[in-house]
Design a protein around this motif. Sequence first.
Motif, PDB file in Angstrom:
ATOM      1  N   TYR A 150      -6.854   2.678  -9.089  1.00 52.38           N
ATOM      2  CA  TYR A 150      -6.218   3.852  -8.496  1.00 52.38           C
ATOM      3  C   TYR A 150      -7.126   4.485  -7.447  1.00 52.38           C
ATOM      4  N   LYS A 151      -7.759   3.654  -6.624  1.00 54.55           N
ATOM      5  CA  LYS A 151      -8.686   4.193  -5.641  1.00 54.55           C
ATOM      6  C   LYS A 151      -8.000   4.398  -4.300  1.00 54.55           C
ATOM      7  N   TYR A 152      -8.338   5.485  -3.656  1.00 56.67           N
ATOM      8  CA  TYR A 152      -7.847   5.816  -2.337  1.00 56.67           C
ATOM      9  C   TYR A 152      -8.978   5.564  -1.343  1.00 56.67           C
ATOM     10  N   ILE A 153      -8.641   4.975  -0.197  1.00 56.75           N
ATOM     11  CA  ILE A 153      -9.636   4.696   0.833  1.00 56.75           C
ATOM     12  C   ILE A 153      -9.325   5.572   2.029  1.00 56.75           C
ATOM     13  N   PHE A 154     -10.323   6.341   2.461  1.00 51.88           N
ATOM     14  CA  PHE A 154     -10.126   7.296   3.537  1.00 51.88           C
ATOM     15  C   PHE A 154     -10.752   6.807   4.837  1.00 51.88           C
ATOM     16  N   GLY A 155     -10.155   7.215   5.957  1.00 48.41           N
ATOM     17  CA  GLY A 155     -10.758   7.009   7.261  1.00 48.41           C
ATOM     18  C   GLY A 155     -11.800   8.084   7.538  1.00 48.41           C
ATOM     19  N   THR A 156     -12.431   7.982   8.683  1.00 56.07           N
ATOM     20  CA  THR A 156     -13.520   8.904   9.036  1.00 56.07           C
ATOM     21  C   THR A 156     -13.020  10.261   9.518  1.00 56.07           C
ATOM     22  N   GLY A 157     -11.735  10.369   9.739  1.00 62.86           N
ATOM     23  CA  GLY A 157     -11.193  11.657  10.161  1.00 62.86           C
ATOM     24  C   GLY A 157     -11.143  11.810  11.672  1.00 62.86           C
ATOM     25  N   THR A 158     -10.195  12.618  12.128  1.00 61.86           N
ATOM     26  CA  THR A 158     -10.072  12.988  13.546  1.00 61.86           C
ATOM     27  C   THR A 158     -10.072  14.502  13.627  1.00 61.86           C
ATOM     28  N   ARG A 159     -10.994  15.000  14.419  1.00 61.99           N
ATOM     29  CA  ARG A 159     -11.079  16.455  14.590  1.00 61.99           C
ATOM     30  C   ARG A 159     -10.235  16.847  15.788  1.00 61.99           C
ATOM     31  N   LEU A 160      -9.183  17.605  15.540  1.00 62.24           N
ATOM     32  CA  LEU A 160      -8.258  18.044  16.585  1.00 62.24           C
ATOM     33  C   LEU A 160      -8.520  19.497  16.930  1.00 62.24           C
ATOM     34  N   LYS A 161      -8.664  19.750  18.220  1.00 67.75           N
ATOM     35  CA  LYS A 161      -8.773  21.121  18.693  1.00 67.75           C
ATOM     36  C   LYS A 161      -7.632  21.377  19.659  1.00 67.75           C
TER      37      LYS A 161
ATOM     38  N   THR B 249      -5.099  23.112  14.833  1.00 71.76           N
ATOM     39  CA  THR B 249      -6.530  22.804  14.909  1.00 71.76           C
ATOM     40  C   THR B 249      -7.057  22.550  13.507  1.00 71.76           C
ATOM     41  N   ALA B 250      -7.586  21.351  13.291  1.00 69.60           N
ATOM     42  CA  ALA B 250      -7.976  20.931  11.940  1.00 69.60           C
ATOM     43  C   ALA B 250      -8.587  19.542  12.024  1.00 69.60           C
ATOM     44  N   GLU B 251      -8.998  19.048  10.862  1.00 68.99           N
ATOM     45  CA  GLU B 251      -9.433  17.661  10.778  1.00 68.99           C
ATOM     46  C   GLU B 251      -8.385  16.882   9.991  1.00 68.99           C
ATOM     47  N   TYR B 252      -8.043  15.694  10.487  1.00 62.76           N
ATOM     48  CA  TYR B 252      -6.964  14.897   9.922  1.00 62.76           C
ATOM     49  C   TYR B 252      -7.534  13.580   9.392  1.00 62.76           C
ATOM     50  N   PHE B 253      -7.171  13.267   8.150  1.00 65.20           N
ATOM     51  CA  PHE B 253      -7.664  12.056   7.509  1.00 65.20           C
ATOM     52  C   PHE B 253      -6.497  11.163   7.117  1.00 65.20           C
ATOM     53  N   CYS B 254      -6.621   9.898   7.452  1.00 63.73           N
ATOM     54  CA  CYS B 254      -5.680   8.884   6.995  1.00 63.73           C
ATOM     55  C   CYS B 254      -6.244   8.261   5.722  1.00 63.73           C
ATOM     56  N   ALA B 255      -5.388   7.932   4.776  1.00 61.45           N
ATOM     57  CA  ALA B 255      -5.844   7.323   3.522  1.00 61.45           C
ATOM     58  C   ALA B 255      -4.855   6.261   3.056  1.00 61.45           C
TER      59      ALA B 255
ATOM     60  N   VAL C 114       0.827  -1.213   0.000  1.00 67.03           N
ATOM     61  CA  VAL C 114       0.000   0.000   0.000  1.00 67.03           C
ATOM     62  C   VAL C 114       0.858   1.259   0.000  1.00 67.03           C
ATOM     63  N   ASN C 115       0.272   2.317  -0.459  1.00 68.51           N
ATOM     64  CA  ASN C 115       0.787   3.667  -0.244  1.00 68.51           C
ATOM     65  C   ASN C 115      -0.101   4.290   0.837  1.00 68.51           C
ATOM     66  N   LEU C 116       0.490   5.035   1.743  1.00 72.51           N
ATOM     67  CA  LEU C 116      -0.234   5.571   2.896  1.00 72.51           C
ATOM     68  C   LEU C 116      -0.092   7.086   2.947  1.00 72.51           C
ATOM     69  N   PHE C 117      -1.163   7.736   3.367  1.00 75.65           N
ATOM     70  CA  PHE C 117      -1.198   9.198   3.356  1.00 75.65           C
ATOM     71  C   PHE C 117      -1.869   9.716   4.626  1.00 75.65           C
ATOM     72  N   TRP C 118      -1.454  10.894   5.034  1.00 74.42           N
ATOM     73  CA  TRP C 118      -2.211  11.701   5.974  1.00 74.42           C
ATOM     74  C   TRP C 118      -2.514  13.031   5.306  1.00 74.42           C
ATOM     75  N   TYR C 119      -3.811  13.391   5.351  1.00 68.86           N
ATOM     76  CA  TYR C 119      -4.263  14.670   4.828  1.00 68.86           C
ATOM     77  C   TYR C 119      -4.789  15.500   5.991  1.00 68.86           C
ATOM     78  N   VAL C 120      -4.754  16.811   5.799  1.00 72.02           N
ATOM     79  CA  VAL C 120      -5.269  17.724   6.810  1.00 72.02           C
ATOM     80  C   VAL C 120      -6.221  18.719   6.151  1.00 72.02           C
ATOM     81  N   GLN C 121      -7.274  19.063   6.874  1.00 77.21           N
ATOM     82  CA  GLN C 121      -8.206  20.071   6.389  1.00 77.21           C
ATOM     83  C   GLN C 121      -8.361  21.126   7.464  1.00 77.21           C
TER      84      GLN C 121
END
Lengths: 116, 114
Positions: B100-111, B86-92, B31-38
């Motif tokens: 070429y599909k990416y599967i995302f987690g439900t996200g973690t909201r960090l304050k 402070t943001a929402e963090y998603f693992c994928a 797998v390829n692994l990612f962390w995204y932030v919003q």
Amino acid sequence: EADIYQTPRYLVIGTGKKITLECSQTMGHDKMYWYQQDPGMELHLIHYSYGVNSTEKGDLSSESTVSRIRTEHFPLTLESARPSHTSQYLCASSDLTLGAGYNEQFFGPGTRLTVL
Amino acid sequence: AQSVSQHNHHVILSEAASLELGCNYSYGGTVNLFWYVQYPGQHLQLLLKYFSGDPLVKGIKGFEAEFIKSKFSFNLRKPSVQWSDTAEYFCAVAPSSGTYKYIFGTGTRLKVLA
């Protein structure tokens, strides 16, 4: 500047209307994606495309359709909107670099759709 | 079915506290692994990515993640958080073969409290 654009950003419409959500990218990426995102939920893939004239349905069943006539453009259409379609829709694009695995997805700002 | 689990849905920390967000995936292949932030009002953007090699990956803004293959995990860490984190963090996860599909987690909201 390379980027990915979505219009409109916000849309409130009545039930039964036909709508098209626009997505364009300037990076020349072959692969484009549409996700549905609801608060506290994972991003659900509803459509993706490997390139021009190639589209596939994603994991989440959707009544929407997509087209890919040009590399940079990947619009999503709802023929008859319903309240259950109320959500945020995110468009993304990516590419694959040989020997470097999957590249990141670049996301647009999203379209927040409300169907009354 | 392939899936990504993020164990913490909401995390509240004070500034300078250390952060660790859990991510586990279910997929038997490479797998390829990612962390995204919003950040509030902004696009999802990449924090860091693992493709191969050193399982400890460093990303932007002082974040790092460690890939532990035996545990199917890719936890995100930061030694000292700031209010601006402070943001929402998603693992994928993107399986290296097949679509070429990416599967995302439900996200973690960090304050982060100032």
